[in-house]
Design a protein around this motif. Structure first.
Motif, PDB file in Angstrom:
ATOM      1  N   GLY A 210       6.060  32.918 -21.367  1.00 56.61           N
ATOM      2  CA  GLY A 210       5.094  34.009 -21.299  1.00 56.61           C
ATOM      3  C   GLY A 210       3.670  33.598 -21.029  1.00 56.61           C
ATOM      4  N   ALA A 211       3.458  32.459 -20.355  1.00 53.80           N
ATOM      5  CA  ALA A 211       2.092  32.056 -20.017  1.00 53.80           C
ATOM      6  C   ALA A 211       1.453  33.080 -19.097  1.00 53.80           C
ATOM      7  CB  ALA A 211       2.099  30.679 -19.349  1.00 53.80           C
ATOM      8  N   TRP A 212       2.219  33.571 -18.135  1.00 53.29           N
ATOM      9  CA  TRP A 212       1.835  34.686 -17.272  1.00 53.29           C
ATOM     10  C   TRP A 212       3.115  35.315 -16.758  1.00 53.29           C
ATOM     11  CZ3 TRP A 212       1.230  29.582 -15.820  1.00 53.29           C
ATOM     12  CH2 TRP A 212       1.919  29.161 -14.678  1.00 53.29           C
ATOM     13  N   GLU A 213       2.977  36.342 -15.940  1.00 50.99           N
ATOM     14  CA  GLU A 213       4.157  37.112 -15.549  1.00 50.99           C
ATOM     15  C   GLU A 213       4.054  37.546 -14.096  1.00 50.99           C
ATOM     16  OE1 GLU A 213       5.011  41.400 -16.891  1.00 50.99           O
ATOM     17  OE2 GLU A 213       6.002  40.142 -18.417  1.00 50.99           O
ATOM     18  N   TYR A 214       5.073  37.195 -13.298  1.00 47.96           N
ATOM     19  CA  TYR A 214       5.138  37.674 -11.920  1.00 47.96           C
ATOM     20  C   TYR A 214       5.740  39.085 -11.913  1.00 47.96           C
ATOM     21  CZ  TYR A 214       3.991  33.070 -10.066  1.00 47.96           C
ATOM     22  OH  TYR A 214       3.344  31.893  -9.752  1.00 47.96           O
ATOM     23  N   PRO A 215       5.477  39.864 -10.850  1.00 46.97           N
ATOM     24  CA  PRO A 215       6.019  41.232 -10.795  1.00 46.97           C
ATOM     25  C   PRO A 215       7.534  41.306 -10.989  1.00 46.97           C
ATOM     26  CG  PRO A 215       4.357  40.949  -9.093  1.00 46.97           C
ATOM     27  CD  PRO A 215       4.571  39.595  -9.718  1.00 46.97           C
ATOM     28  N   ASN A 216       8.289  40.313 -10.464  1.00 44.70           N
ATOM     29  CA  ASN A 216       9.747  40.354 -10.605  1.00 44.70           C
ATOM     30  C   ASN A 216      10.221  39.883 -11.980  1.00 44.70           C
ATOM     31  OD1 ASN A 216       8.928  37.660  -9.960  1.00 44.70           O
ATOM     32  ND2 ASN A 216      11.058  37.158  -9.473  1.00 44.70           N
ATOM     33  N   GLN A 217       9.280  39.526 -12.866  1.00 44.67           N
ATOM     34  CA  GLN A 217       9.641  39.076 -14.211  1.00 44.67           C
ATOM     35  C   GLN A 217       9.254  40.104 -15.272  1.00 44.67           C
ATOM     36  OE1 GLN A 217       7.400  35.387 -14.166  1.00 44.67           O
ATOM     37  NE2 GLN A 217       9.210  34.173 -13.641  1.00 44.67           N
ATOM     38  N   THR A 218       8.871  41.305 -14.837  1.00 38.91           N
ATOM     39  CA  THR A 218       8.400  42.320 -15.780  1.00 38.91           C
ATOM     40  C   THR A 218       9.500  42.746 -16.741  1.00 38.91           C
ATOM     41  OG1 THR A 218       6.814  43.150 -14.145  1.00 38.91           O
ATOM     42  CG2 THR A 218       7.348  44.595 -15.994  1.00 38.91           C
ATOM     43  N   ASP A 219      10.694  43.022 -16.219  1.00 38.95           N
ATOM     44  CA  ASP A 219      11.799  43.485 -17.056  1.00 38.95           C
ATOM     45  C   ASP A 219      12.526  42.340 -17.749  1.00 38.95           C
ATOM     46  OD1 ASP A 219      11.280  46.124 -16.314  1.00 38.95           O
ATOM     47  OD2 ASP A 219      12.492  45.906 -14.492  1.00 38.95           O
ATOM     48  N   ALA A 220      12.702  41.245 -17.047  1.00 33.06           N
ATOM     49  CA  ALA A 220      13.387  40.075 -17.610  1.00 33.06           C
ATOM     50  C   ALA A 220      12.951  38.834 -16.840  1.00 33.06           C
ATOM     51  CB  ALA A 220      14.902  40.243 -17.537  1.00 33.06           C
ATOM     52  N   TRP A 221      12.965  37.697 -17.526  1.00 32.10           N
ATOM     53  CA  TRP A 221      12.536  36.458 -16.865  1.00 32.10           C
ATOM     54  C   TRP A 221      13.533  36.067 -15.788  1.00 32.10           C
ATOM     55  CZ3 TRP A 221      14.682  31.600 -16.178  1.00 32.10           C
ATOM     56  CH2 TRP A 221      13.819  30.630 -15.654  1.00 32.10           C
ATOM     57  N   SER A 222      13.022  35.585 -14.683  1.00 38.00           N
ATOM     58  CA  SER A 222      13.866  35.047 -13.610  1.00 38.00           C
ATOM     59  C   SER A 222      13.175  33.831 -13.015  1.00 38.00           C
ATOM     60  CB  SER A 222      14.110  36.097 -12.521  1.00 38.00           C
ATOM     61  OG  SER A 222      12.890  36.530 -11.944  1.00 38.00           O
ATOM     62  N   LEU A 223      13.941  33.005 -12.327  1.00 43.70           N
ATOM     63  CA  LEU A 223      13.415  31.782 -11.741  1.00 43.70           C
ATOM     64  C   LEU A 223      12.307  32.101 -10.740  1.00 43.70           C
ATOM     65  CD1 LEU A 223      14.219  28.724 -11.964  1.00 43.70           C
ATOM     66  CD2 LEU A 223      15.391  29.023  -9.782  1.00 43.70           C
ATOM     67  N   VAL A 224      11.225  31.333 -10.809  1.00 43.89           N
ATOM     68  CA  VAL A 224      10.134  31.498  -9.854  1.00 43.89           C
ATOM     69  C   VAL A 224      10.642  31.132  -8.467  1.00 43.89           C
ATOM     70  CG1 VAL A 224       7.823  30.724  -9.189  1.00 43.89           C
ATOM     71  CG2 VAL A 224       8.403  31.000 -11.607  1.00 43.89           C
ATOM     72  N   HIS A 225      10.294  31.952  -7.482  1.00 43.13           N
ATOM     73  CA  HIS A 225      10.788  31.736  -6.118  1.00 43.13           C
ATOM     74  C   HIS A 225      10.437  30.329  -5.638  1.00 43.13           C
ATOM     75  CE1 HIS A 225      11.306  32.245  -1.759  1.00 43.13           C
ATOM     76  NE2 HIS A 225      12.123  33.246  -2.077  1.00 43.13           N
ATOM     77  N   LEU A 226      11.404  29.684  -4.991  1.00 41.60           N
ATOM     78  CA  LEU A 226      11.208  28.318  -4.524  1.00 41.60           C
ATOM     79  C   LEU A 226      10.051  28.216  -3.534  1.00 41.60           C
ATOM     80  CD1 LEU A 226      12.402  25.473  -4.824  1.00 41.60           C
ATOM     81  CD2 LEU A 226      13.857  25.948  -2.855  1.00 41.60           C
ATOM     82  N   GLY A 227       9.733  29.330  -2.869  1.00 43.98           N
ATOM     83  CA  GLY A 227       8.611  29.321  -1.929  1.00 43.98           C
ATOM     84  C   GLY A 227       7.286  29.021  -2.590  1.00 43.98           C
ATOM     85  N   LYS A 228       7.218  29.212  -3.930  1.00 39.25           N
ATOM     86  CA  LYS A 228       5.979  28.909  -4.651  1.00 39.25           C
ATOM     87  C   LYS A 228       5.669  27.418  -4.641  1.00 39.25           C
ATOM     88  CE  LYS A 228       4.499  32.926  -6.117  1.00 39.25           C
ATOM     89  NZ  LYS A 228       3.150  33.424  -5.796  1.00 39.25           N
ATOM     90  N   VAL A 229       6.682  26.597  -4.337  1.00 42.30           N
ATOM     91  CA  VAL A 229       6.437  25.147  -4.248  1.00 42.30           C
ATOM     92  C   VAL A 229       5.350  24.859  -3.221  1.00 42.30           C
ATOM     93  CG1 VAL A 229       7.440  22.919  -3.617  1.00 42.30           C
ATOM     94  CG2 VAL A 229       8.753  24.522  -5.007  1.00 42.30           C
ATOM     95  N   SER A 230       5.354  25.620  -2.123  1.00 45.21           N
ATOM     96  CA  SER A 230       4.347  25.396  -1.076  1.00 45.21           C
ATOM     97  C   SER A 230       2.942  25.675  -1.601  1.00 45.21           C
ATOM     98  CB  SER A 230       4.645  26.274   0.147  1.00 45.21           C
ATOM     99  OG  SER A 230       4.552  27.651  -0.176  1.00 45.21           O
ATOM    100  N   SER A 231       2.818  26.723  -2.438  1.00 44.98           N
ATOM    101  CA  SER A 231       1.505  27.039  -3.021  1.00 44.98           C
ATOM    102  C   SER A 231       1.048  25.934  -3.956  1.00 44.98           C
ATOM    103  CB  SER A 231       1.578  28.372  -3.781  1.00 44.98           C
ATOM    104  OG  SER A 231       1.904  29.430  -2.919  1.00 44.98           O
ATOM    105  N   TRP A 232       1.960  25.457  -4.804  1.00 44.56           N
ATOM    106  CA  TRP A 232       1.602  24.381  -5.719  1.00 44.56           C
ATOM    107  C   TRP A 232       1.330  23.084  -4.970  1.00 44.56           C
ATOM    108  CZ3 TRP A 232      -0.354  25.254 -10.092  1.00 44.56           C
ATOM    109  CH2 TRP A 232       0.042  26.339 -10.878  1.00 44.56           C
ATOM    110  N   LEU A 233       2.084  22.857  -3.902  1.00 47.51           N
ATOM    111  CA  LEU A 233       1.850  21.666  -3.088  1.00 47.51           C
ATOM    112  C   LEU A 233       0.426  21.657  -2.550  1.00 47.51           C
ATOM    113  CD1 LEU A 233       2.712  19.162  -1.462  1.00 47.51           C
ATOM    114  CD2 LEU A 233       3.655  20.703   0.258  1.00 47.51           C
ATOM    115  N   LEU A 234      -0.011  22.801  -2.024  1.00 46.85           N
ATOM    116  CA  LEU A 234      -1.366  22.881  -1.477  1.00 46.85           C
ATOM    117  C   LEU A 234      -2.408  22.771  -2.586  1.00 46.85           C
ATOM    118  CD1 LEU A 234      -0.841  25.688   1.192  1.00 46.85           C
ATOM    119  CD2 LEU A 234      -1.201  23.246   1.608  1.00 46.85           C
TER     120      LEU A 234
END
Length: 268
Positions: A210-234
């Motif tokens: 619960g550090a923060w919440e993505y829109p798709n995690q509002t109802d239940a937790w789910s894996l962060v989209h793998l595409g976020k790796v590109s954001s973290w990479l940058l």
């Protein structure tokens, strides 16, 4: 056995470099499982982060110069958080007295913890750089990557072009580090990818607690989209470029070609 011993030493130095992030993750887990009295959770997290920062400097685990770098990252991270939260990219749904425009102030420490790791690992592993690009190239690239986090909401997202540019700029660059008196080397671009991937794993742990919440995690937790790796990479690239540039300004110069030639012959 020698290789295993060196791997253990490398893992130990990495673990010691991650003290700040570990405290943040532990705090997220504890405050999620055991609600603390008097103050909301976000405020307790801010107090814990402030105390940890004080302990790191007071105990000598971080230098005052490293504190300045970490403070810079805290401000950079908060600016990004304020923008992204108000654009609806993610949210902090819980209450807190230390929230500013929907963003709890402790969130800046999550970015600062990345800088803390880089500074700690740089010092502990005696990191040096080989064939580092010119100053103006590094600053321009870091600025473009950071600005794209904002501008892609209004204009075309150029992250993949920037990623390709990173590969071109740092194609010949190496990071050289020391473990147990032995020197090793790694392509700089590969180190970016590895750090970005592990931060993505850390992001999944953070959102689970619960550090923060993505829109798709509002109802239940789910894996962060793998595409976020590109954001973290940058983001890792921006972080590394800032730390490396400040190290250069402080007088830490890249090593010579002769050292790399020696490493090539002696690498296990």
């Amino acid at each position: 056995m020698r290789a295993l011993n060196q791997l253990f030493r490398f893992g130990w130095e990495q673990a010691m470099s991650c003290l700040f992030p570990v405290v943040i993750f532990a705090s997220l887990a504890i405050t999620q499982l055991i609600p603390l009295p008097i103050l909301p959770r976000y405020d307790w997290l801010l107090i814990i982060c402030l105390l940890m920062q004080w302990v790191m400097v007071r105990s000598g685990l971080e230098t005052r110069d490293e504190l300045k770098v970490i403070t810079l990252f805290h401000l950079i991270g908060l600016a990004l958080e304020l923008f992204k939260v108000n654009m609806g990219s993610w949210s902090y749904p819980d209450e807190g007295y230390s929230k500013v425009f929907g963003v709890p102030l402790y969130s800046g420490f999550m970015y600062a913890s990345v800088a803390s790791y880089l500074c700690q690992a740089w010092r502990r592993l005696k990191v040096e750089l080989f064939k580092w690009p010119p100053f103006w190239v590094v600053v321009s690239l870091a600025s473009a990557i950071y600005l794209n986090f904002f501008t892609h909401h209004y204009w075309v997202d150029i992250r993949w072009w920037l990623s390709a540019l990173v590969v071109i700029v740092f194609w010949r660059a190496w990071v050289i580090y020391e473990v147990g008196g032995e020197r090793y080397r790694m392509p700089l671009a590969l180190s970016f990818v590895l750090i970005g991937f592990f931060i993505w794993i850390a992001e999944n742990i953070a959102t689970f607690f619960g550090a923060w919440e993505y829109p798709n995690q509002t109802d239940a937790w789910s894996l962060v989209h793998l595409g976020k790796v590109s954001s973290w990479l940058l983001l890792v690239i921006v972080s590394f470029l800032i730390v490396a540039t400040l190290k250069q300004v402080k007088g830490k110069k890249p090593i010579t070609t002769n050292t790399v030639e020696y490493l090539t012959k002696s690498d296990p």
